[in-house]
Design a protein around this motif. Structure first.
Motif, PDB file in Angstrom:
ATOM      1  N   LEU A  32       0.856  -1.181   0.000  1.00 26.27           N
ATOM      2  CA  LEU A  32       0.000   0.000   0.000  1.00 26.27           C
ATOM      3  C   LEU A  32       0.893   1.233   0.000  1.00 26.27           C
ATOM      4  CD1 LEU A  32      -3.078   0.791   0.402  1.00 26.27           C
ATOM      5  CD2 LEU A  32      -2.433   1.217   2.764  1.00 26.27           C
ATOM      6  N   VAL A  33       0.692   2.098  -0.982  1.00 28.39           N
ATOM      7  CA  VAL A  33       1.453   3.340  -1.068  1.00 28.39           C
ATOM      8  C   VAL A  33       0.457   4.486  -1.000  1.00 28.39           C
ATOM      9  CG1 VAL A  33       2.976   4.762  -2.487  1.00 28.39           C
ATOM     10  CG2 VAL A  33       3.229   2.277  -2.509  1.00 28.39           C
ATOM     11  N   ALA A  34       0.658   5.380  -0.031  1.00 34.33           N
ATOM     12  CA  ALA A  34      -0.216   6.543   0.133  1.00 34.33           C
ATOM     13  C   ALA A  34       0.618   7.807   0.004  1.00 34.33           C
ATOM     14  CB  ALA A  34      -0.912   6.499   1.484  1.00 34.33           C
ATOM     15  N   LYS A  35       0.083   8.769  -0.738  1.00 32.25           N
ATOM     16  CA  LYS A  35       0.769  10.044  -0.939  1.00 32.25           C
ATOM     17  C   LYS A  35      -0.243  11.158  -0.701  1.00 32.25           C
ATOM     18  CE  LYS A  35       2.054  12.389  -4.938  1.00 32.25           C
ATOM     19  NZ  LYS A  35       2.607  12.458  -6.273  1.00 32.25           N
ATOM     20  N   VAL A  36       0.103  12.084   0.188  1.00 36.07           N
ATOM     21  CA  VAL A  36      -0.779  13.201   0.512  1.00 36.07           C
ATOM     22  C   VAL A  36       0.012  14.484   0.319  1.00 36.07           C
ATOM     23  CG1 VAL A  36      -2.142  14.296   2.320  1.00 36.07           C
ATOM     24  CG2 VAL A  36      -2.035  11.817   2.199  1.00 36.07           C
ATOM     25  N   GLY A  37      -0.592  15.450  -0.354  1.00 29.91           N
ATOM     26  CA  GLY A  37       0.057  16.737  -0.574  1.00 29.91           C
ATOM     27  C   GLY A  37      -0.844  17.887  -0.171  1.00 29.91           C
ATOM     28  N   THR A  38      -0.244  18.950   0.322  1.00 32.76           N
ATOM     29  CA  THR A  38      -1.018  20.104   0.780  1.00 32.76           C
ATOM     30  C   THR A  38      -1.390  21.053  -0.345  1.00 32.76           C
ATOM     31  OG1 THR A  38       1.005  21.317   1.284  1.00 32.76           O
ATOM     32  CG2 THR A  38      -0.012  20.055   3.077  1.00 32.76           C
ATOM     33  N   GLY A  39      -0.917  20.822  -1.520  1.00 34.63           N
ATOM     34  CA  GLY A  39      -1.196  21.711  -2.646  1.00 34.63           C
ATOM     35  C   GLY A  39       0.008  22.585  -2.923  1.00 34.63           C
ATOM     36  N   LEU A  40       0.550  22.488  -4.117  1.00 38.16           N
ATOM     37  CA  LEU A  40       1.745  23.253  -4.467  1.00 38.16           C
ATOM     38  C   LEU A  40       1.393  24.703  -4.783  1.00 38.16           C
ATOM     39  CD1 LEU A  40       3.462  20.573  -6.694  1.00 38.16           C
ATOM     40  CD2 LEU A  40       4.006  21.190  -4.330  1.00 38.16           C
ATOM     41  N   PRO A  41       2.347  25.607  -4.623  1.00 41.42           N
ATOM     42  CA  PRO A  41       2.069  27.025  -4.887  1.00 41.42           C
ATOM     43  C   PRO A  41       2.047  27.345  -6.380  1.00 41.42           C
ATOM     44  CG  PRO A  41       4.316  26.750  -4.147  1.00 41.42           C
ATOM     45  CD  PRO A  41       3.675  25.400  -4.070  1.00 41.42           C
ATOM     46  N   TYR A  42       1.319  28.397  -6.710  1.00 39.89           N
ATOM     47  CA  TYR A  42       1.350  28.957  -8.064  1.00 39.89           C
ATOM     48  C   TYR A  42       1.126  30.462  -7.958  1.00 39.89           C
ATOM     49  CZ  TYR A  42      -3.743  29.511  -8.245  1.00 39.89           C
ATOM     50  OH  TYR A  42      -5.034  29.896  -8.008  1.00 39.89           O
ATOM     51  N   THR A  43       1.414  31.174  -9.040  1.00 39.88           N
ATOM     52  CA  THR A  43       1.283  32.624  -9.061  1.00 39.88           C
ATOM     53  C   THR A  43       0.050  33.002  -9.855  1.00 39.88           C
ATOM     54  OG1 THR A  43       3.681  32.840  -8.959  1.00 39.88           O
ATOM     55  CG2 THR A  43       2.438  34.769  -9.686  1.00 39.88           C
ATOM     56  N   ARG A  44      -0.866  33.720  -9.247  1.00 39.49           N
ATOM     57  CA  ARG A  44      -2.078  34.149  -9.939  1.00 39.49           C
ATOM     58  C   ARG A  44      -1.743  35.326 -10.857  1.00 39.49           C
ATOM     59  NH1 ARG A  44      -7.722  33.326  -9.416  1.00 39.49           N
ATOM     60  NH2 ARG A  44      -7.381  32.126  -7.533  1.00 39.49           N
ATOM     61  N   ARG A  45      -2.360  35.318 -12.047  1.00 37.31           N
ATOM     62  CA  ARG A  45      -2.148  36.379 -13.038  1.00 37.31           C
ATOM     63  C   ARG A  45      -3.494  36.939 -13.481  1.00 37.31           C
ATOM     64  NH1 ARG A  45       3.022  36.301 -14.782  1.00 37.31           N
ATOM     65  NH2 ARG A  45       4.225  34.428 -14.351  1.00 37.31           N
ATOM     66  N   GLU A  46      -3.462  38.129 -14.032  1.00 35.29           N
ATOM     67  CA  GLU A  46      -4.693  38.795 -14.463  1.00 35.29           C
ATOM     68  C   GLU A  46      -5.092  38.467 -15.886  1.00 35.29           C
ATOM     69  OE1 GLU A  46      -4.420  42.978 -13.854  1.00 35.29           O
ATOM     70  OE2 GLU A  46      -4.316  42.780 -11.684  1.00 35.29           O
ATOM     71  N   ASP A  47      -4.132  38.346 -16.792  1.00 36.87           N
ATOM     72  CA  ASP A  47      -4.429  38.181 -18.214  1.00 36.87           C
ATOM     73  C   ASP A  47      -4.984  36.791 -18.503  1.00 36.87           C
ATOM     74  OD1 ASP A  47      -4.577  38.575 -20.938  1.00 36.87           O
ATOM     75  OD2 ASP A  47      -2.464  38.158 -21.287  1.00 36.87           O
ATOM     76  N   ASN A  48      -6.068  36.735 -19.275  1.00 31.45           N
ATOM     77  CA  ASN A  48      -6.602  35.439 -19.698  1.00 31.45           C
ATOM     78  C   ASN A  48      -6.699  35.387 -21.219  1.00 31.45           C
ATOM     79  OD1 ASN A  48      -8.661  37.184 -20.088  1.00 31.45           O
ATOM     80  ND2 ASN A  48     -10.138  36.143 -18.787  1.00 31.45           N
TER      81      ASN A  48
END
Length: 173
Positions: A32-48
């Protein structure tokens, strides 16, 4: 932060519960292999802009100031080894990846923080583009554009693997 746990339990020859003279779980193993992550960072931008690159838009907030959703993944492998000769074994296994069927988000659009919507069709230039298509080329073309643009946003690379079940044989020699 990512945390991983690997649990492995194996029974050898003539080990495990006994039924008469037989050991039905002899040479059986579970992993059994379990992997838990808190969520990696990213940079929010305005342009879409529809011409998305990693350099589009002005920063919204701090560099790496936002976080992707947390993730959890559990993989299970059951196997049984059968001795074929002194130097070879046949292993029958059942391998289930993403045992719980969790929809894990691996990547998000920097303008919305969502894995399947970059926000272009719901803001300024996107709304104008759809309305322009509707006026000049008709509803069918405009609706087709919206549908195909939406499909393009739903990248399979934004999600981890779905539940996958594999039954197999391995020959060791």
């Amino acid at each position: 932060m990512i945390c991983c746990v690997n649990l492995d339990y194996r029974l050898g020859q003539n080990e495990g519960p006994r039924i008469g003279d037989a050991y039905p779980l002899s040479n059986f193993g579970v992993n059994l292999v379990a992997k838990v992550g808190t969520g990696l960072p990213y940079t929010r931008r305005e342009d879409n802009s529809p011409l998305y690159t990693g350099f589009n838009g002005f920063l919204q907030g701090e560099l790496n100031g936002e976080r992707r959703p947390s993730t959890s993944l559990i993989n299970l492998r059951l196997d049984r080894r059968f001795r074929v000769s002194d130097r070879s074994n046949l292993v029958v296994y059942l391998w289930v990846q993403n045992l719980l069927g969790t929809e894990n988000v691996e990547n998000v659009w920097s303008t919305t923080g969502l894995p399947d919507n970059d926000g272009y069709l719901s803001q300024g230039t996107g709304i104008d583009a759809v309305n322009n298509l509707r006026t000049t080329q008709g509803d069918l073309v405009a609706d087709s554009f919206v549908t195909h643009y939406g499909l393009g946003q739903r990248s399979p690379f934004n999600y981890s693997i779905p539940r996958t079940v594999r039954l197999g044989l391995r020959f060791d020699f």
